[in-house]
Write a protein that holds these residues in place. Structure first.
Motif, PDB file in Angstrom:
ATOM      1  N   UNK A 141     -95.199 -37.824  -2.073  1.00  9.75           N
ATOM      2  CA  UNK A 141     -94.251 -38.845  -1.628  1.00  9.75           C
ATOM      3  C   UNK A 141     -93.484 -39.407  -2.815  1.00  9.75           C
ATOM      4  N   UNK A 143     -93.837 -42.107  -4.162  1.00 10.51           N
ATOM      5  CA  UNK A 143     -94.684 -42.911  -5.048  1.00 10.51           C
ATOM      6  C   UNK A 143     -95.682 -42.052  -5.821  1.00 10.51           C
ATOM      7  N   UNK A 144     -95.573 -40.769  -5.667  1.00 12.09           N
ATOM      8  CA  UNK A 144     -96.534 -39.871  -6.297  1.00 12.09           C
ATOM      9  C   UNK A 144     -96.589 -40.067  -7.805  1.00 12.09           C
ATOM     10  N   UNK A 147     -98.200 -43.325  -8.958  1.00 14.15           N
ATOM     11  CA  UNK A 147     -99.643 -43.371  -8.754  1.00 14.15           C
ATOM     12  C   UNK A 147    -100.391 -42.415  -9.671  1.00 14.15           C
ATOM     13  N   UNK A 148     -99.790 -41.257  -9.908  1.00  9.05           N
ATOM     14  CA  UNK A 148    -100.440 -40.310 -10.813  1.00  9.05           C
ATOM     15  C   UNK A 148    -100.536 -40.889 -12.218  1.00  9.05           C
ATOM     16  N   UNK A 150    -100.392 -44.021 -13.085  1.00 10.66           N
ATOM     17  CA  UNK A 150    -101.297 -45.164 -13.074  1.00 10.66           C
ATOM     18  C   UNK A 150    -102.740 -44.693 -13.136  1.00 10.66           C
ATOM     19  N   UNK A 151    -103.026 -43.647 -12.410  1.00 11.65           N
ATOM     20  CA  UNK A 151    -104.387 -43.114 -12.392  1.00 11.65           C
ATOM     21  C   UNK A 151    -104.798 -42.596 -13.757  1.00 11.65           C
ATOM     22  N   UNK A 152    -103.882 -41.918 -14.413  1.00 18.15           N
ATOM     23  CA  UNK A 152    -104.213 -41.283 -15.682  1.00 18.15           C
ATOM     24  C   UNK A 152    -104.115 -42.243 -16.862  1.00 18.15           C
TER      25      UNK A 152
ATOM     26  N   UNK B 152    -111.179 -36.915 -18.418  1.00 23.41           N
ATOM     27  CA  UNK B 152    -110.876 -37.607 -17.167  1.00 23.41           C
ATOM     28  C   UNK B 152    -111.910 -38.668 -16.812  1.00 23.41           C
ATOM     29  N   UNK B 155    -111.115 -42.156 -15.830  1.00 25.25           N
ATOM     30  CA  UNK B 155    -110.474 -42.312 -14.527  1.00 25.25           C
ATOM     31  C   UNK B 155    -111.520 -42.380 -13.419  1.00 25.25           C
ATOM     32  N   UNK B 163    -106.876 -48.915 -11.359  1.00 24.81           N
ATOM     33  CA  UNK B 163    -106.308 -48.933 -10.001  1.00 24.81           C
ATOM     34  C   UNK B 163    -106.602 -47.597  -9.314  1.00 24.81           C
ATOM     35  N   UNK B 164    -106.921 -47.643  -8.042  1.00 21.71           N
ATOM     36  CA  UNK B 164    -107.144 -46.384  -7.316  1.00 21.71           C
ATOM     37  C   UNK B 164    -105.849 -45.610  -7.167  1.00 21.71           C
ATOM     38  N   UNK B 165    -105.990 -44.377  -6.774  1.00 22.92           N
ATOM     39  CA  UNK B 165    -104.838 -43.469  -6.733  1.00 22.92           C
ATOM     40  C   UNK B 165    -104.872 -42.677  -5.438  1.00 22.92           C
ATOM     41  N   UNK B 166    -103.796 -42.755  -4.684  1.00 25.40           N
ATOM     42  CA  UNK B 166    -103.759 -41.940  -3.464  1.00 25.40           C
ATOM     43  C   UNK B 166    -102.698 -40.872  -3.536  1.00 25.40           C
ATOM     44  N   UNK B 167    -101.867 -40.922  -4.555  1.00 25.79           N
ATOM     45  CA  UNK B 167    -100.830 -39.907  -4.748  1.00 25.79           C
ATOM     46  C   UNK B 167     -99.878 -39.840  -3.572  1.00 25.79           C
ATOM     47  N   UNK B 168     -99.797 -40.888  -2.843  1.00 27.40           N
ATOM     48  CA  UNK B 168     -98.794 -40.947  -1.793  1.00 27.40           C
ATOM     49  C   UNK B 168     -98.998 -39.964  -0.667  1.00 27.40           C
ATOM     50  N   UNK B 169    -100.224 -39.636  -0.372  1.00 26.04           N
ATOM     51  CA  UNK B 169    -100.483 -38.768   0.762  1.00 26.04           C
ATOM     52  C   UNK B 169    -100.239 -39.556   2.034  1.00 26.04           C
ATOM     53  N   UNK B 188    -100.113 -48.132  -0.177  1.00 22.69           N
ATOM     54  CA  UNK B 188     -98.946 -47.273   0.060  1.00 22.69           C
ATOM     55  C   UNK B 188     -98.699 -46.315  -1.040  1.00 22.69           C
TER      56      UNK B 188
END
Lengths: 188, 188
Positions: A141, A143-144, A147-148, A150-152, B152, B155, B163-169, B188
């Motif tokens: 999406x 926001x990918x 979020x990626x 932020x995660x890393x 990693x 993470x 922060x958690x990560x959903x990668x916008x799925x 989101x």
DNA sequence: CCTATACGCTACGCAACGTAGCGTTTTAAT
DNA sequence: ATTAAAACGCTACGTTGCGTAGCGTATAGG
């Protein structure tokens, strides 16, 4: 190729006068499209800059023919050592160079750990993108990228005391592809 | 196919009596070889278990025909929606399920953050592998898994407040592929 | 011994890449 | 405006590789 010629309103032989093979054409398309992504704007913050890089890549892969071209190139690269060499030289190392710019800025700002290897960053940022594009099929999406990154971030950021990562690249290989500044020392 | 038939000491038509197409054969080979990697031994530590998973994958991709098969499947998956569906169902979701087992163990042990999404972990662990395999060509030494997981870890680990990560799925997609326990809430 | 199932083999159809040869159009320079 | 050179279009062909048809032969299994 017949289809390309037809859509271009051109004879098939004309295409083959400019590009030696289908792969050659694909590579030319790829290199041309890569121009857009290769410039790294100064956004003042490393998170924003890395996010931008990811987002531009995702957008290019999902909204243009680039995704299809890349997918088609995978087996070609595997079968043609010369193509593989050209691809690594013109594309892979270029991406690493772009990331290097951002990493250098981030280190200079004190946002990123000083021993961060741009090749590792590239693996971590682009790997998931291509994994989704080629295999998993999971959508990416808008926001990918955010979020990626932020995660890393805990991997990249300067504050924590994380062990560096070289992913076991043998020195020869790294040296062969990268004549730039010597990387942060890496155990193993 | 001619080559396969010859190496198997079998007529080409015999192969086509068992497998409808080249892709079908490739998929069968892939699924068969995947058996070895799919079992997740209990090693007592999450780092060791994740490392084992990565190392087995890397080994399979670099020391067997699996790598070649995967590379050949990339454009096929892109061109054949049915194959893509089967692949996601039989391979991708399976890998996520394996990772889920390890993530669940890790959370139970208190080693991993409770809101860790197995799909994200899969992206981060397998993405770099396939990126190197398909595109970058960078070698993966015997220490690759160890270093990747170590990198990693911040993470994944429970200690830091990342922060958690959903990668916008999008929810539909996740729901479509994963009937398992509901994932940690993701903004989101 | 006999039947069903599986296998081998040749030949073919088909699509797609890439090339040869030749005539025609366009460009560009004088 | 003329003319040489380069580029283009077109048909036809060669080649490879996937997949199929049809038929004869072997190999269980009762």
């Amino acid at each position: 190729m017949e289809g390309v010629a037809e859509r271009a309103g051109v004879a098939k032989t004309t295409i083959y006068r400019r590009y030696r093979s289908k792969t050659d054409l694909a590579l030319a398309v790829l290199l041309d499209m890569l121009e857009d992504v290769s410039t790294q704007p100064y956004l003042g913050g490393t998170v924003a800059e890395l996010t931008k890089l990811v987002d531009k890549t995702v957008s290019l892969m999902t909204t243009t023919v680039m995704g299809m071209v890349m997918k088609g190139l995978v087996p070609e690269i595997a079968a043609d050592p010369h193509l593989a060499s050209v691809y690594r030289e013109k594309v892979v190392s270029r991406r690493v160079a772009e990331v290097s710019v951002l990493v250098a800025r981030g280190i200079a700002r004190g946002e990123l750990r000083a021993d961060l290897d741009p090749e590792v960053v590239t693996d971590l940022l682009l790997g998931p993108i291509y994994y989704r594009l080629f295999l998993s099929g999971a959508p990416m999406s808008s926001t990918f990228g955010t979020q990626l990154v932020a995660t890393l971030l805990p991997v990249f950021a300067a504050t924590q005391g994380n062990p560096p990562f070289s992913a076991g690249v043998d020195p020869d290989f790294t040296e062969r592809r990268h004549q730039g500044a010597s990387r942060a020392a890496v155990p193993g």
